[in-house]
Design an enzyme around this catalytic site. Structure first.
Site, PDB file in Angstrom:
ATOM      1  N   ASP A  15       0.807  -1.223   0.000  1.00 29.96           N
ATOM      2  CA  ASP A  15       0.000   0.000   0.000  1.00 29.96           C
ATOM      3  C   ASP A  15       0.841   1.274   0.000  1.00 29.96           C
ATOM      4  O   ASP A  15       0.405   2.318   0.500  1.00 29.96           O
ATOM      5  CB  ASP A  15      -0.978   0.015   1.189  1.00 29.96           C
ATOM      6  CG  ASP A  15      -1.914  -1.165   1.180  1.00 29.96           C
ATOM      7  OD1 ASP A  15      -2.236  -1.649   0.078  1.00 29.96           O
ATOM      8  OD2 ASP A  15      -2.310  -1.620   2.269  1.00 29.96           O
ATOM      9  N   GLY A  17       1.542   3.024  -2.468  1.00 27.29           N
ATOM     10  CA  GLY A  17       1.136   3.940  -3.539  1.00 27.29           C
ATOM     11  C   GLY A  17       1.655   3.452  -4.886  1.00 27.29           C
ATOM     12  O   GLY A  17       1.812   4.231  -5.825  1.00 27.29           O
ATOM     13  N   LYS A  18       1.883   2.134  -4.991  1.00 27.76           N
ATOM     14  CA  LYS A  18       2.394   1.567  -6.238  1.00 27.76           C
ATOM     15  C   LYS A  18       1.438   1.853  -7.399  1.00 27.76           C
ATOM     16  O   LYS A  18       1.879   2.102  -8.519  1.00 27.76           O
ATOM     17  CB  LYS A  18       2.576   0.050  -6.103  1.00 27.76           C
ATOM     18  CG  LYS A  18       3.592  -0.349  -5.042  1.00 27.76           C
ATOM     19  CD  LYS A  18       3.684  -1.849  -4.888  1.00 27.76           C
ATOM     20  CE  LYS A  18       2.434  -2.485  -4.312  1.00 27.76           C
ATOM     21  NZ  LYS A  18       2.130  -2.113  -2.908  1.00 27.76           N
ATOM     22  N   ASN A  40      -5.353 -10.146  -3.654  1.00 28.17           N
ATOM     23  CA  ASN A  40      -5.047  -9.578  -2.338  1.00 28.17           C
ATOM     24  C   ASN A  40      -4.527  -8.145  -2.509  1.00 28.17           C
ATOM     25  O   ASN A  40      -4.609  -7.332  -1.598  1.00 28.17           O
ATOM     26  CB  ASN A  40      -4.012 -10.437  -1.580  1.00 28.17           C
ATOM     27  CG  ASN A  40      -2.786 -10.807  -2.399  1.00 28.17           C
ATOM     28  OD1 ASN A  40      -2.750 -10.626  -3.612  1.00 28.17           O
ATOM     29  ND2 ASN A  40      -1.768 -11.334  -1.739  1.00 28.17           N
ATOM     30  N   GLY A  42      -4.468  -4.291  -3.870  1.00 26.84           N
ATOM     31  CA  GLY A  42      -5.426  -3.242  -4.201  1.00 26.84           C
ATOM     32  C   GLY A  42      -4.625  -2.022  -4.583  1.00 26.84           C
ATOM     33  O   GLY A  42      -4.017  -1.401  -3.726  1.00 26.84           O
ATOM     34  N   HIS A  43      -4.573  -1.742  -5.879  1.00 29.45           N
ATOM     35  CA  HIS A  43      -3.742  -0.636  -6.368  1.00 29.45           C
ATOM     36  C   HIS A  43      -4.649   0.495  -6.837  1.00 29.45           C
ATOM     37  O   HIS A  43      -5.384   0.350  -7.800  1.00 29.45           O
ATOM     38  CB  HIS A  43      -2.828  -1.122  -7.502  1.00 29.45           C
ATOM     39  CG  HIS A  43      -1.849  -2.182  -7.064  1.00 29.45           C
ATOM     40  ND1 HIS A  43      -1.043  -2.865  -7.935  1.00 29.45           N
ATOM     41  CD2 HIS A  43      -1.539  -2.655  -5.827  1.00 29.45           C
ATOM     42  CE1 HIS A  43      -0.284  -3.722  -7.256  1.00 29.45           C
ATOM     43  NE2 HIS A  43      -0.585  -3.619  -5.979  1.00 29.45           N
ATOM     44  N   GLN A 231       2.053  -6.030  -3.106  1.00 27.65           N
ATOM     45  CA  GLN A 231       2.510  -6.122  -1.710  1.00 27.65           C
ATOM     46  C   GLN A 231       3.832  -5.354  -1.537  1.00 27.65           C
ATOM     47  O   GLN A 231       4.048  -4.387  -2.252  1.00 27.65           O
ATOM     48  CB  GLN A 231       2.644  -7.588  -1.270  1.00 27.65           C
ATOM     49  CG  GLN A 231       1.317  -8.315  -1.113  1.00 27.65           C
ATOM     50  CD  GLN A 231       0.746  -8.887  -2.384  1.00 27.65           C
ATOM     51  OE1 GLN A 231       1.432  -9.542  -3.142  1.00 27.65           O
ATOM     52  NE2 GLN A 231      -0.524  -8.650  -2.648  1.00 27.65           N
ATOM     53  N   THR A 308      -9.842  -4.752   1.806  1.00 26.12           N
ATOM     54  CA  THR A 308     -10.665  -5.277   2.898  1.00 26.12           C
ATOM     55  C   THR A 308     -11.279  -4.169   3.757  1.00 26.12           C
ATOM     56  O   THR A 308     -12.094  -4.458   4.620  1.00 26.12           O
ATOM     57  CB  THR A 308      -9.815  -6.181   3.817  1.00 26.12           C
ATOM     58  OG1 THR A 308      -8.721  -5.409   4.308  1.00 26.12           O
ATOM     59  CG2 THR A 308      -9.283  -7.387   3.075  1.00 26.12           C
ATOM     60  N   SER A 404       5.350  12.229  -4.147  1.00 26.48           N
ATOM     61  CA  SER A 404       3.918  12.334  -4.412  1.00 26.48           C
ATOM     62  C   SER A 404       3.268  13.184  -3.324  1.00 26.48           C
ATOM     63  O   SER A 404       3.532  13.010  -2.134  1.00 26.48           O
ATOM     64  CB  SER A 404       3.319  10.933  -4.453  1.00 26.48           C
ATOM     65  OG  SER A 404       1.925  10.998  -4.578  1.00 26.48           O
ATOM     66  N   THR A 405       2.416  14.125  -3.760  1.00 29.89           N
ATOM     67  CA  THR A 405       1.795  15.065  -2.822  1.00 29.89           C
ATOM     68  C   THR A 405       0.270  14.984  -2.845  1.00 29.89           C
ATOM     69  O   THR A 405      -0.412  15.920  -2.443  1.00 29.89           O
ATOM     70  CB  THR A 405       2.240  16.502  -3.157  1.00 29.89           C
ATOM     71  OG1 THR A 405       1.908  16.752  -4.539  1.00 29.89           O
ATOM     72  CG2 THR A 405       3.737  16.698  -2.956  1.00 29.89           C
TER      73      THR A 405
HETATM   74  P1  GDP Z   1      -0.709   0.301  -3.461  1.00 29.93           P
HETATM   75  O1  GDP Z   1      -1.297  -0.956  -2.995  1.00 29.93           O
HETATM   76  O2  GDP Z   1       0.747   0.397  -3.214  1.00 29.93           O
HETATM   77  O3  GDP Z   1      -1.057   0.611  -4.905  1.00 29.93           O
HETATM   78  O4  GDP Z   1      -1.378   1.462  -2.604  1.00 29.93           O
HETATM   79  P2  GDP Z   1      -2.952   1.606  -2.267  1.00 29.93           P
HETATM   80  O5  GDP Z   1      -3.654   2.088  -3.478  1.00 29.93           O
HETATM   81  O6  GDP Z   1      -3.460   0.394  -1.617  1.00 29.93           O
HETATM   82  O7  GDP Z   1      -2.893   2.712  -1.138  1.00 29.93           O
HETATM   83  C1  GDP Z   1      -2.359   3.973  -1.361  1.00 29.93           C
HETATM   84  C2  GDP Z   1      -3.440   5.018  -1.062  1.00 29.93           C
HETATM   85  O8  GDP Z   1      -2.842   6.301  -0.966  1.00 29.93           O
HETATM   86  C3  GDP Z   1      -4.478   5.151  -2.161  1.00 29.93           C
HETATM   87  O9  GDP Z   1      -5.702   5.485  -1.562  1.00 29.93           O
HETATM   88  C4  GDP Z   1      -3.959   6.296  -3.006  1.00 29.93           C
HETATM   89  O10 GDP Z   1      -5.003   6.966  -3.718  1.00 29.93           O
HETATM   90  C5  GDP Z   1      -3.362   7.170  -1.965  1.00 29.93           C
HETATM   91  N1  GDP Z   1      -2.212   7.981  -2.369  1.00 29.93           N
HETATM   92  C6  GDP Z   1      -1.190   7.657  -3.200  1.00 29.93           C
HETATM   93  N2  GDP Z   1      -0.269   8.637  -3.227  1.00 29.93           N
HETATM   94  C7  GDP Z   1      -0.704   9.598  -2.397  1.00 29.93           C
HETATM   95  C8  GDP Z   1      -0.182  10.855  -1.957  1.00 29.93           C
HETATM   96  O11 GDP Z   1       0.913  11.263  -2.336  1.00 29.93           O
HETATM   97  N3  GDP Z   1      -0.920  11.553  -1.043  1.00 29.93           N
HETATM   98  C9  GDP Z   1      -2.105  11.103  -0.572  1.00 29.93           C
HETATM   99  N4  GDP Z   1      -2.757  11.865   0.309  1.00 29.93           N
HETATM  100  N5  GDP Z   1      -2.638   9.932  -0.960  1.00 29.93           N
HETATM  101  C10 GDP Z   1      -1.944   9.187  -1.844  1.00 29.93           C
HETATM  102  P1  IMO Z   2      -0.904  -4.193  -2.190  1.00 29.94           P
HETATM  103  O1  IMO Z   2      -0.428  -4.782  -3.508  1.00 29.94           O
HETATM  104  C1  IMO Z   2      -0.938  -4.538   2.138  1.00 29.94           C
HETATM  105  C2  IMO Z   2      -1.022  -8.587   3.792  1.00 29.94           C
HETATM  106  C3  IMO Z   2      -2.258  -9.018   4.526  1.00 29.94           C
HETATM  107  C4  IMO Z   2      -1.647  -9.998   5.525  1.00 29.94           C
HETATM  108  C5  IMO Z   2      -0.549 -10.661   4.707  1.00 29.94           C
HETATM  109  C6  IMO Z   2      -0.949 -11.998   4.085  1.00 29.94           C
HETATM  110  O2  IMO Z   2      -2.172  -3.453  -2.292  1.00 29.94           O
HETATM  111  O3  IMO Z   2       0.214  -3.439  -1.574  1.00 29.94           O
HETATM  112  P2  IMO Z   2      -2.505 -12.650   2.042  1.00 29.94           P
HETATM  113  O4  IMO Z   2      -3.956 -12.407   1.799  1.00 29.94           O
HETATM  114  O5  IMO Z   2      -1.610 -12.058   0.993  1.00 29.94           O
HETATM  115  O6  IMO Z   2      -2.170 -14.080   2.289  1.00 29.94           O
HETATM  116  O7  IMO Z   2      -2.185 -11.873   3.425  1.00 29.94           O
HETATM  117  O8  IMO Z   2      -0.224  -9.753   3.674  1.00 29.94           O
HETATM  118  N1  IMO Z   2      -1.266  -8.086   2.417  1.00 29.94           N
HETATM  119  C7  IMO Z   2      -1.193  -6.800   2.067  1.00 29.94           C
HETATM  120  N2  IMO Z   2      -0.980  -5.698   2.813  1.00 29.94           N
HETATM  121  N3  IMO Z   2      -1.083  -4.428   0.800  1.00 29.94           N
HETATM  122  C8  IMO Z   2      -1.259  -5.524   0.041  1.00 29.94           C
HETATM  123  O9  IMO Z   2      -1.247  -5.492  -1.306  1.00 29.94           O
HETATM  124  C9  IMO Z   2      -1.366  -6.776   0.673  1.00 29.94           C
HETATM  125  N4  IMO Z   2      -1.570  -8.037   0.240  1.00 29.94           N
HETATM  126  C10 IMO Z   2      -1.484  -8.827   1.319  1.00 29.94           C
HETATM  127  O10 IMO Z   2      -2.870  -7.919   5.167  1.00 29.94           O
HETATM  128  O11 IMO Z   2      -1.025  -9.287   6.556  1.00 29.94           O
HETATM  129 MG    MG Z   3      -2.881  -1.646  -1.843  1.00 28.70          MG
END
Ligand code: GDP
Ligand code: IMO
Ligand code: MG
Length: 435
Positions: A15, A17-18, A40, A42-43, A231, A308, A404-405
């Site tokens: 999570d 911010g990929k 699993n 969520g991007h 992840q 989730t 990123s801002t």
């Molecule tokens: P990922 O799994 O690495 O793709 O990250 P997620 O999408 O799960 O979580 C990142 C969250 O941060 C998302 O809700 C994005 O929209 C948000 N986000 C990404 N970059 C920034 C940033 O620079 N500032 C803020 N406030 N939110 C951001």
């Molecule tokens: P993105 O790609 C954050 C965590 C779960 C749990 C552990 C194992 O959005 O960064 P799993 O369902 O993979 O067997 O769970 O890994 N986890 C993540 N945490 N971002 C994710 O994906 C994750 N995918 C799995 O919360 O701790």
């Molecule tokens: Mg994510």
């Protein structure tokens, strides 16, 4: 060999911010490929009023000229995949001719989800806090050489035989795991699963191909390929905080295995990290904080799981952790996200190393107490925000290529003279840019 492949990986626990970063970088690449994990992940990508949360399909799909690949290292829930395709199509994004799925990727079946939930709740088992998508059990079957691959969905007799066998075994495992609450165990019916998955297979069939060949041929033509990690480094099955990890190789090495692109094709590895740190699920988190400050950071950063909805645990930037991720992935550059989330803090602790007993040693940095939301120019940043970034860069000894801002595409500072820019320039002959 021409090195036109670049890997983007999470440098923390996911999570980071990929999604936003891959979407931005995708304009430089013809191909974007996922190599591990499943839904699993969520991007999140925010484009104007649209907020896309991609789970299986690479974020590059949002760039009309880019091609998206789901590599052999991914585990695929066909139901989740067909839903994702439908969501994209209903938002006007066509995947036809641009989405390619590996014949060799493994399939997640309904009993994988059930067994995972049962195992999480079984007495004596470590509770990992998984996303309960069946990821771990699907990889178990893959490594146990009893998995079902995407190509097997197209061979009805062997699909039926596979499911009949598996259902017998899995029902027994589920019953054993649910010993203390027998009513919770659902019995699976092989014929129903067979019919469902045969139909799902037909839906995804147009996209299925030998993606290792496809990607290698593209690389031979000099086309640029971005490998999108899911992840993060500390969730890697080998190098992460085992057993509190996911069941795949999230680090850069996994990109080769999960696509069939050889290590000699890789030009660079780029890490993504928050300007602080978060984690969802169980396991160690040295810089974790709790209480009102944690709540405030969680609210401002909207730190609730994209998949989730669980509140994410929050903490401070951890220098040794990033150094470790840099080592494992051979990071050439780091992209720092969510700087704006720190805007309201009077002081910002940074973990600079660990005491011998494992507890963090912090240095406190002064906060900037002004909004940086949406800033696009490094020199526009408040001096203390620049100091914070320079402090981190010196400690992690890594190029910072982008900052990123905010969640949107244009809420980004591109660091002009960075190594990241050099890499993008090298892999992207101007005439190839996908836009
Ligand atoms: P990922 O799994 O690495 O793709 O990250 P997620 O999408 O799960 O979580 C990142 C969250 O941060 C998302 O809700 C994005 O929209 C948000 N986000 C990404 N970059 C920034 C940033 O620079 N500032 C803020 N406030 N939110 C951001
Ligand atoms: P993105 O790609 C954050 C965590 C779960 C749990 C552990 C194992 O959005 O960064 P799993 O369902 O993979 O067997 O769970 O890994 N986890 C993540 N945490 N971002 C994710 O994906 C994750 N995918 C799995 O919360 O701790
Ligand atoms: Mg994510």
């Amino acid at each position: 060999m021409h090195q036109s492949c670049v890997i983007v990986v999470g440098a923390q626990w996911g999570d980071e911010g990929k999604g936003k970063v891959v979407d931005l970088l995708a304009s430089h690449f013809q191909w974007i490929a996922r190599y591990q994990g499943g839904h699993n992940a969520g991007h999140t990508v925010v484009i104007g009023d649209h907020r896309f949360v991609l789970q299986l399909i690479p974020c590059g799909i949002l760039r009309p000229n880019a091609k998206a690949v789901i590599g052999n290292g991914v585990v695929i829930d066909p139901l989740a995949l067909t839903k994702e395709v439908a969501t994209l199509e209903s938002a006007g994004i066509s995947v036809a001719g641009r989405l390619f799925i590996s014949t060799r990727a493994h399939v997640i079946l309904p009993y994988h989800r059930l067994i995972e939930t049962a195992a999480e709740n079984a007495p004596g088992r470590v509770k990992i806090g998984t996303t309960s998508r069946g990821i771990g059990p699907a990889y178990e079957d893959k490594m146990g050489r009893r998995g079902l691959r995407v190509q097997d969905l197209f061979d009805p007799p062997s699909l039926r035989a596979h499911i009949q066998n598996a259902v017998g075994e899995k029902n027994a495992i589920a019953r054993a795991l649910y010993q203390s609450e027998p009513n919770a165990a659902r019995e699976f019916n092989a014929e129903i699963i067979y019919a469902d998955y045969l139909a799902l297979g037909e839906k995804i069939r147009p996209y299925v191909t030998d993606t290792a060949l496809l990607l290698n041929h593209a690389a031979d033509r000099g086309e640029a390929i971005l490998l999108e990690g899911a992840q993060g480094a500390l969730l890697d099955i080998d190098h992460g905080t085992y057993p509190f990890v996911t069941s795949s190789s999230t680090t850069a090495g996994g990109a080769c295995i999960g696509t069939g692109l050889a290590p000699t094709r890789i030009r660079a590895a780029i890490g993504v990290s928050k300007a602080y740190c978060t984690r969802v699920g169980g396991g160690p988190f040295p810089t974790e904080i709790e209480g009102p400050l944690a709540d405030a950071l969680r609210q401002r950063g909207n730190e609730f799981g994209s998949v989730t909805g669980r509140p994410r645990r929050v903490g401070w930037f951890d220098v040794p952790l990033i150094r470790y991720a840099a080592m494992l992935n051979g990071l050439d550059s780091l992209i720092l996200t969510k700087l704006d989330v720190l805007d309201e803090l009077p002081t910002i602790p940074v973990c600079v190393d660990l005491h011998p007993n494992g507890t963090p040693r912090y240095e406190e940095r002064p906060g900037w107490l002004t909004s940086t939301v949406g800033m696009t120019d490094y020199n526009q940043l408040p001096p203390r925000a620049r100091e914070y970034l320079e402090f981190l860069a010196a400690k992690i000894q890594l190029d910072i290529g982008m900052i990123s801002t905010g969640p949107e595409r244009d809420q980004t500072i591109v660091v002009a003279s960075s190594r990241l820019q050099e890499i993008l320039h090298d892999v992207t002959p101007a005439s190839h840019a996908a836009r």
